[in-house]
Write a protein that holds these residues in place. Structure first.
Motif, PDB file in Angstrom:
ATOM      1  N   GLN A   1       0.844  -1.206   0.000  1.00 31.31           N
ATOM      2  CA  GLN A   1       0.000   0.000   0.000  1.00 31.31           C
ATOM      3  C   GLN A   1       0.879   1.257   0.000  1.00 31.31           C
TER       4      GLN A   1
ATOM      5  N   MET B   1       2.535   1.612  -3.406  1.00 24.60           N
ATOM      6  CA  MET B   1       1.610   2.093  -4.429  1.00 24.60           C
ATOM      7  C   MET B   1       1.419   3.602  -4.347  1.00 24.60           C
TER       8      MET B   1
ATOM      9  N   ARG C   1       3.557   5.323  -6.600  1.00 26.34           N
ATOM     10  CA  ARG C   1       3.131   5.278  -8.000  1.00 26.34           C
ATOM     11  C   ARG C   1       1.882   6.124  -8.212  1.00 26.34           C
TER      12      ARG C   1
ATOM     13  N   ILE D   1      -5.673  -5.112  -2.522  1.00 25.13           N
ATOM     14  CA  ILE D   1      -4.382  -5.686  -2.920  1.00 25.13           C
ATOM     15  C   ILE D   1      -4.480  -7.206  -2.870  1.00 25.13           C
TER      16      ILE D   1
ATOM     17  N   SER E   1      -3.566   5.451 -11.319  1.00 23.66           N
ATOM     18  CA  SER E   1      -3.747   6.647 -10.496  1.00 23.66           C
ATOM     19  C   SER E   1      -4.788   7.585 -11.099  1.00 23.66           C
TER      20      SER E   1
ATOM     21  N   TYR F   1      -4.012  -2.990 -11.840  1.00 18.31           N
ATOM     22  CA  TYR F   1      -2.558  -2.795 -11.770  1.00 18.31           C
ATOM     23  C   TYR F   1      -1.870  -4.100 -11.379  1.00 18.31           C
TER      24      TYR F   1
ATOM     25  N   GLY G   1       1.834  -5.593 -10.257  1.00 18.21           N
ATOM     26  CA  GLY G   1       3.179  -5.255  -9.796  1.00 18.21           C
ATOM     27  C   GLY G   1       3.983  -6.497  -9.458  1.00 18.21           C
TER      28      GLY G   1
ATOM     29  N   VAL H   1      -3.642  -4.756  -7.923  1.00 15.28           N
ATOM     30  CA  VAL H   1      -4.504  -3.789  -7.247  1.00 15.28           C
ATOM     31  C   VAL H   1      -5.774  -3.655  -8.075  1.00 15.28           C
TER      32      VAL H   1
END
Length: 394
Positions: free
Chosen positions: A76, A79, A82, A91, A219, A227, A229, A245
């Motif tokens: 968190q 992120m 980002r 998540i 975002s 998203y 990652g 996410v």
């Protein structure tokens, strides 16, 4: 027995990545092919300390267990760097980014559905969607400017509603571009306007080599962007740890799909990573990684310029692990690859491996990785590659 397998398996082939791993395992090779992080930069000692602390504190990490809330809290925080605001409930932990892509593909695709992607893209995404035999729509892309967002909008204006759109906005694999803020905003708006989810693959988002980082596409649109990652490039791929996410409803469905795949992500890996991320050493490690990779990137570009600057072209990547090198259209880089393996012992990926359809731009280009080798190996590898290219000049 082959006749009893699913129909799609009759057409599938081994990944070029796997072939490359086997082909270039000998010490005589210099590999610019695979997207490997630097072994020298792995925080092995710090991870070993974290592992000891975790195992001495409790035995639960050796047991099956639910996703680690402590790790989610650390993600968190990551992120937020980002530009993404999310709760830990949004998540979802995965065994690397590749699994994240595969799980989302399973969630979004029915057999024969349509997907939208660039004409040159990451082969792992194509592998993930292959079992569903999708109809693939492509839009033009460029090693400098990236995906043609206007063309993507024109596709959607025709009434096409792909099951998903796939993008790699930072340190694109293989083209190495980083998409502008304006294009990210426009992509996010398209996703919302036409209700087409975007899979944002962002394994290189934390490897930015300029002073300012561009926020993730997510975002700009929290609902229609999923998203993906990974810790593979910023810690170590052997951890096999990544995350998605997404909204709560999507996370719930993902948990069902993942349970069928591997029950849960390694509990021990989760705990070790969470323990390490809480320490100041992680920030120091990430800073060191960026500095070292920036230096290796610059070294490769310097040697390319000195030895091939009058024949090839490229753009200096502002993030990621690759340089996309373009030769004159008369150069067949697949032929270069075969000769390089036999004579110069330098490996790279010919561009057409990444082409969804026929692409002249891809056929006369190569993807070079700069993160894996040290400066001496980079110099030697580019010298060998230049020797090969010089034999093919016309």
């Amino acid at each position: 027995m082959a006749q009893r397998l699913a129909a799609w398996t009759q057409r599938t082939k081994r990944s070029a990545l796997q072939d490359m791993l086997e082909l270039t395992s000998g010490p005589e090779y210099i590999s610019f092919g695979l997207g490997l992080p630097s072994t020298e930069c792995f925080p092995a000692e710090q991870l070993a300390i974290s592992a000891g602390e975790v195992l001495l504190r409790q035995s639960d990490p050796l047991q099956y267990g639910p996703p680690t809330e402590r790790l989610k809290r650390q993600i968190q925080l990551l992120m937020s760097e980002r530009g993404v605001t999310c709760s830990t409930s949004q998540i979802f932990l995965t065994a690397g980014a590749q699994q994240g892509i595969s799980l989302l593909a399973r969630l979004l695709l029915d057999p024969g559905k349509t997907i939208l992607t660039e004409e040159v893209t990451y082969t792992g995404f194509l592998q993930a969607v292959e079992p569903y035999q999708p109809r693939i729509l492509t839009v033009p892309t460029d090693p400098v400017m990236g995906i043609d967002v206007e063309q993507a909008e024109k596709v959607l204006q025709t009434g096409e509603r792909p099951a998903c759109m796939y993008v790699i906005p930072s340190g694109h694999n293989p083209l190495s571009y980083t998409l502008s803020r304006e294009k990210r905003q426009r992509l996010a708006q398209l996703a919302a306007d036409y209700e087409v989810p975007i899979i944002e693959d962002d394994p290189y988002g934390f490897l930015a080599y300029e002073d300012s980082e561009i926020p993730a596409v997510k975002s700009f649109q929290p609902d229609w962007v999923y998203y993906v990652g990974s810790f593979s490039k910023i810690l170590a791929p052997g951890l096999r740890l990544g995350w998605i996410v997404a909204g709560g409803e999507i996370v719930e469905k993902l948990s069902i799909v993942k349970e069928a795949a591997d029950i849960n992500t390694r509990t021990l890996t989760q705990q070790i990573t969470a323990n390490f991320l809480q320490k100041d050493e992680f920030t120091e490690h990430l800073q060191h990684l960026r500095q070292e990779y920036r230096s290796r990137r610059n070294s490769m570009i310097d040697h390319l310029y000195t030895q091939m600057g009058d024949y090839a072209s490229w753009t200096t990547p502002s993030s990621g692990l690759f340089i996309w090198v373009r030769f004159p259209e008369s150069v067949d880089t697949m032929e270069l690859f075969r000769e390089s393996i036999a004579t110069e012992k330098v490996t790279f990926f010919p561009g057409n491996i990444f082409a969804v359809n026929e692409s002249q731009m891809a056929a006369s280009s190569v993807r070079l990785n700069f993160s894996f080798n040290n400066h001496d190996k980079i110099e030697e590898g580019i010298t060998r590659l230049s020797r090969l290219v010089n034999r093919h000049r016309k």
